[in-house]
Enzyme design. Structure first.
Site, PDB file in Angstrom:
ATOM      1  N   CYS A  31     121.318 111.031  39.296  1.00  0.00           N
ATOM      2  CA  CYS A  31     122.563 110.418  40.234  1.00  0.00           C
ATOM      3  C   CYS A  31     121.934 109.809  41.511  1.00  0.00           C
ATOM      4  O   CYS A  31     120.928 110.473  41.921  1.00  0.00           O
ATOM      5  CB  CYS A  31     123.410 111.616  40.458  1.00  0.00           C
ATOM      6  SG  CYS A  31     124.194 111.832  38.813  1.00  0.00           S
ATOM      7  N   TYR A 170     123.626 110.372  25.274  1.00  0.00           N
ATOM      8  CA  TYR A 170     123.436 111.554  26.146  1.00  0.00           C
ATOM      9  C   TYR A 170     124.033 113.008  25.898  1.00  0.00           C
ATOM     10  O   TYR A 170     125.392 113.025  25.735  1.00  0.00           O
ATOM     11  CB  TYR A 170     123.951 111.324  27.512  1.00  0.00           C
ATOM     12  CG  TYR A 170     123.767 112.134  28.634  1.00  0.00           C
ATOM     13  CD1 TYR A 170     122.951 113.160  28.743  1.00  0.00           C
ATOM     14  CD2 TYR A 170     124.651 112.114  29.835  1.00  0.00           C
ATOM     15  CE1 TYR A 170     122.632 114.126  29.856  1.00  0.00           C
ATOM     16  CE2 TYR A 170     124.761 112.866  30.786  1.00  0.00           C
ATOM     17  CZ  TYR A 170     123.516 113.980  30.781  1.00  0.00           C
ATOM     18  OH  TYR A 170     123.682 114.713  31.985  1.00  0.00           O
ATOM     19  N   HIS A 173     123.150 118.722  29.226  1.00  0.00           N
ATOM     20  CA  HIS A 173     124.249 118.899  30.360  1.00  0.00           C
ATOM     21  C   HIS A 173     125.442 119.294  29.622  1.00  0.00           C
ATOM     22  O   HIS A 173     126.717 119.187  30.264  1.00  0.00           O
ATOM     23  CB  HIS A 173     124.301 118.114  31.249  1.00  0.00           C
ATOM     24  CG  HIS A 173     123.016 118.287  32.097  1.00  0.00           C
ATOM     25  ND1 HIS A 173     122.136 117.021  32.267  1.00  0.00           N
ATOM     26  CD2 HIS A 173     122.133 118.974  32.568  1.00  0.00           C
ATOM     27  CE1 HIS A 173     121.031 117.070  32.787  1.00  0.00           C
ATOM     28  NE2 HIS A 173     120.932 118.385  33.169  1.00  0.00           N
ATOM     29  N   ASP A 268     118.117 123.697  35.136  1.00  0.00           N
ATOM     30  CA  ASP A 268     117.395 122.444  34.638  1.00  0.00           C
ATOM     31  C   ASP A 268     116.625 121.813  35.894  1.00  0.00           C
ATOM     32  O   ASP A 268     115.355 121.880  35.971  1.00  0.00           O
ATOM     33  CB  ASP A 268     118.477 121.288  34.183  1.00  0.00           C
ATOM     34  CG  ASP A 268     117.684 120.021  33.707  1.00  0.00           C
ATOM     35  OD1 ASP A 268     116.415 119.864  33.564  1.00  0.00           O
ATOM     36  OD2 ASP A 268     118.481 118.989  33.768  1.00  0.00           O
TER      37      ASP A 268
END
Ligand code: SF4
Length: 725
Positions: A31, A170, A173, A268
């Site tokens: 991000c 994706y 997460h 992570d």
């Protein structure tokens, strides 16, 4: 200088499906606060990394439909052709420098609260998100599954049209594909739940459909948490982790592997105070080492050392060096290795302040080490290029060599000022970072989960990078051990004066909770100490300690961790509902909580100190001040407010005639001496002043491009043309 041949392996090309990476440096999706609605920032931020030598640059998570809407945070979006058009600028910037552009297609399921779109997210099972508050998904029936898979395909087609080379499905997460795979989320009993094959079905089918739609033109990647770290209730590398890689290997051109989930994604993006470089190795290495894939693997772990990178490749752990934070801290990391300029690398310190801004929800990316991060477009700043100052014939005196002063002197030097003197009262440059970087070790033992309290030693890179750069600048002189009086500053002979004298901890207990000093606070009392005195050992700390923590970030908890690790009986009191609240945003909080519990620190949230007496502290519950707490202690650590050391500046400013008579054109105040804030803010402040030292009034920041809709206007092109000449 040419690159050292031992690093040649890092510059080998890697084929991923129909595309080729020019080397092994890969900016994984991360991000930056730009999304699709700040296309300039998105393009210039990623484009800068492409210019710096990264073979691929990716978007952050990119929502494929209004059902996956993460407002209050900022994600990219590719809901329609206009979003694609905005993102296409990033592709152009990447291609300009020979890099590939990747897009991370994202559907959040229950982790997408849809606060803007007001849609209902769909999920494999109706269980509320453990990350968002009160967010339930709608149970996906067979029609819903087909519909969401269609969203992926439509988004992939738009991505291809926008110019993306790499298209992600994706699933790391804990987003939708992994929610189907993980029994933690998936309790279904139909063809999409139960057995491994059933749980893998959604992800596999989605990959098949996306591949069929764009796989001839784009490389298909998947980001997969090979271990969600929940043990048997989630995905574990030794079972479903390996199995899924084998199961879907024929459908991807690139695996982007990591660990953890969204609720604790600091496992992570591991902060340096708990995780060393390459900390994901134990989880990622078995995939390659066990020959479970025939496809290239990229992974992360805040790898900043070129030697570690070589080992990672040669050992077969990874094929491609993935980076988010190291690429933010130094967008030119690959180029510097290639050019043999290792000492110019601006090494990431692992503070996670960059992440904190996204977690807060909306402000642009910032970086402690790299003041230009997020400023590439709106301020036109380049991390490696500095225009000569229009007033470069002037001499500058910078007083104080903490983060702000070091940065300011360095940038002034790079802008070619005729003479820059950086004068520091202490024996070494670095300011508060010199003692802050000694914090955080605790007893150095393992956390209750993953991670070990390693301390803030990596934060010292702030000083080492700037020391090296200052040494290289012929027009900059550094003088340490020299405390200048007001008259000496005035008469120094500099035409421009910058005051960067830092701040100190309040000794009267003035704090953000009560806006008043604390009764009984006494700077002369040897049993009342400030955090710097604890670390530097200038005052003795008794066996029973109370830490009053009003800051809300790392200081109070770090001091408590240190003292408890040394065997003190520590009580931590804070007016906030939780200790070190800002560490939630830097992802350090879960590990810090575990460490404080393990070390036996007594925590009193929602509690404020009322008065201090020798040997005794009286406190009260902030929700019920009648409810008192009493503590018998030997020492109180006053982590209350901070106060700017701005006397020098105030005295200079009070006598403008004397300044003029001494030939000083202007005096400026920067960093903590202006307002105590985060280290990142101090560095930015020093950088900003130096970048704008030739502006009409350098004390007032120049305006920056605001990417916003202006009623009746299509673009702010005129302003941009003016800024960029
Ligand atoms: Fe690294 Fe800190 Fe910069 Fe993030 S803010 S990139 S963790 S130095």
């Amino acid at each position: 200088m040419a690159r050292d041949s031992k690093y040649d392996i890092l510059f080998e090309p890697v084929t991923i499906g129909p595309k080729t990476l020019k080397n092994r440096f890969y900016q994984v999706p991360h991000c930056n606060g730009a999304g699709s609605e700040k296309p300039g920032m998105q393009a210039y931020n990623r484009g800068m990394k492409a210019e710096g030598g990264w073979a691929a640059v990716c978007t952050e998570y990119c929502s494929i439909h209004p059902e996956s809407d993460d407002i209050m945070r900022v994600s990219a979006r590719i809901w329609d052709d206009e979003d694609a058009r905005n993102l296409s600028v990033m592709c152009d910037k990447a291609h300009e420098h020979g890099a590939l552009a990747g897009i991370e297609l994202w559907y959040g399921g229950p982790h997408a609260p849809c606060m803007e779109s007001r849609h209902q997210p769909r999920g494999p099972f109706q269980i509320a998100s453990e990350f968002e508050i009160n967010t339930y998904p709608r149970y996906m029936d067979a029609d819903d599954i087909r519909l969401v898979q269609r969203y992926y395909v439509d988004a992939a087609i738009r991505a291809r049209q926008a110019g993306f080379d790499i298209v992600y499905v994706y699933g790391a997460h804990s987003y939708l594909p992994l929610q189907f795979l993980s029994p933690y989320y998936n309790k279904r009993t139909d063809a999409y739940g139960g057995s491994f094959d059933n749980r893998a079905r959604f992800w596999r089918e989605t990959l098949e459909k996306v591949r069929e739609a764009v796989g001839d033109d784009c490389a298909i990647a998947s980001r997969f948490a090979v271990d969600t770290l929940y043990g048997g209730s989630g995905v574990q590398v030794g079972t479903d982790g390996v199995r899924f890689v084998e199961h879907a290997d024929h459908l991807v051109d690139l695996w982007d592997l990591n660990v953890g989930d969204i609720a604790e994604w600091g496992q992570d993006a591991g902060p340096s105070r708990f995780f060393p470089e390459n900390h994901q190795k134990p989880y990622i290495e078995p995939i390659r080492a066990g020959n479970h894939t025939n496809k290239p693997v990229v992974g992360v772990g805040r790898v900043t050392s070129p030697d570690t990178m070589v080992k990672v490749i040669q050992s077969g752990q990874l094929d491609i060096i993935g980076a988010a934070r190291p690429s933010i801290s130094d967008p030119f990391l690959p180029r510097k290795i290639e050019e043999g300029r290792l000492d110019d690398i601006r090494e990431c310190i692992g503070c996670n302040v960059c992440i904190s801004r996204w977690e807060i929800g909306g402000p642009p990316l910032i970086c402690t080490q790299n003041a230009t991060a997020g400023e590439e477009y709106r301020r036109g700043w380049h991390p490696e290029k500095y225009s000569p100052a229009a007033n470069a014939d002037k001499s500058v005196l910078v007083v104080g060599a903490g983060p702000a002063g070091m940065e300011c002197a360095m940038v002034l030097g790079k802008r070619g000022m005729s003479a820059v003197h950086l004068v520091e009262a202490a024996p070494e440059i670095g300011g508060s970072v010199n003692w802050i970087s000694l914090l955080g070790h605790g007893d150095g033992k393992e956390n209750l989960f993953r991670g070990t309290a390693r301390g803030l030693g990596n934060w010292k890179h702030i000083v080492t990078y700037r020391t090296i750069q200052l040494d290289k600048l012929k027009n900059v002189e550094v003088h340490t051990g020299t405390r200048l009086s007001t008259a000496e500053v005035r008469d120094y002979g500099a035409e421009i004066v910058v005051i960067a004298t830092g701040c100190h901890w309040a000794r009267d207990g003035m704090n953000s909770a009560t806006h008043e000093p604390i009764a009984g606070a006494d700077p002369a009392a040897d049993w009342q100490v400030t955090p710097d005195e604890v670390v530097l050992g200038t005052k003795t700390v008794g066996p029973r300690v109370l830490v009053l923590e009003n800051e809300g970030y790392f200081m109070g908890v770090s001091v408590a961790q240190k003292l408890a690790g040394e065997g003190h009986d520590v009580t931590l009191v804070t007016q906030a509902s939780d200790v070190g609240s800002y560490m939630e945003f830097t992802l350090e909080a879960p590990m810090m909580h575990r460490d404080l519990h393990r070390l036996g620190v007594h925590l009193y949230p929602s509690t404020m100190v009322e008065r201090l007496d020798p040997g005794h502290v009286t406190a009260y519950n902030v929700w019920n001040p009648e409810h008192k707490e009493h503590f018998d202690v030997d020492t109180v650590v006053m982590c209350t407010g901070r106060v700017s050391d701005d006397e020098l500046y105030r005295e200079l400013k009070a006598d403008p005639a004397a300044l003029r008579a001494a030939g000083v054109e202007n005096a400026y105040l920067i960093g903590d001496a202006a307002a105590p804030r985060m280290i990142a803010d101090s560095i930015f402040d020093g950088h900003r002043l130096a970048r704008e030292i030739d502006a009409p009034d350098p004390a007032i920041p120049l305006p920056f491009i605001r990417e916003r809709r202006i009623w009746g206007e299509v673009t702010n092109k005129d302003y941009e043309d003016q800024l960029r000449g």
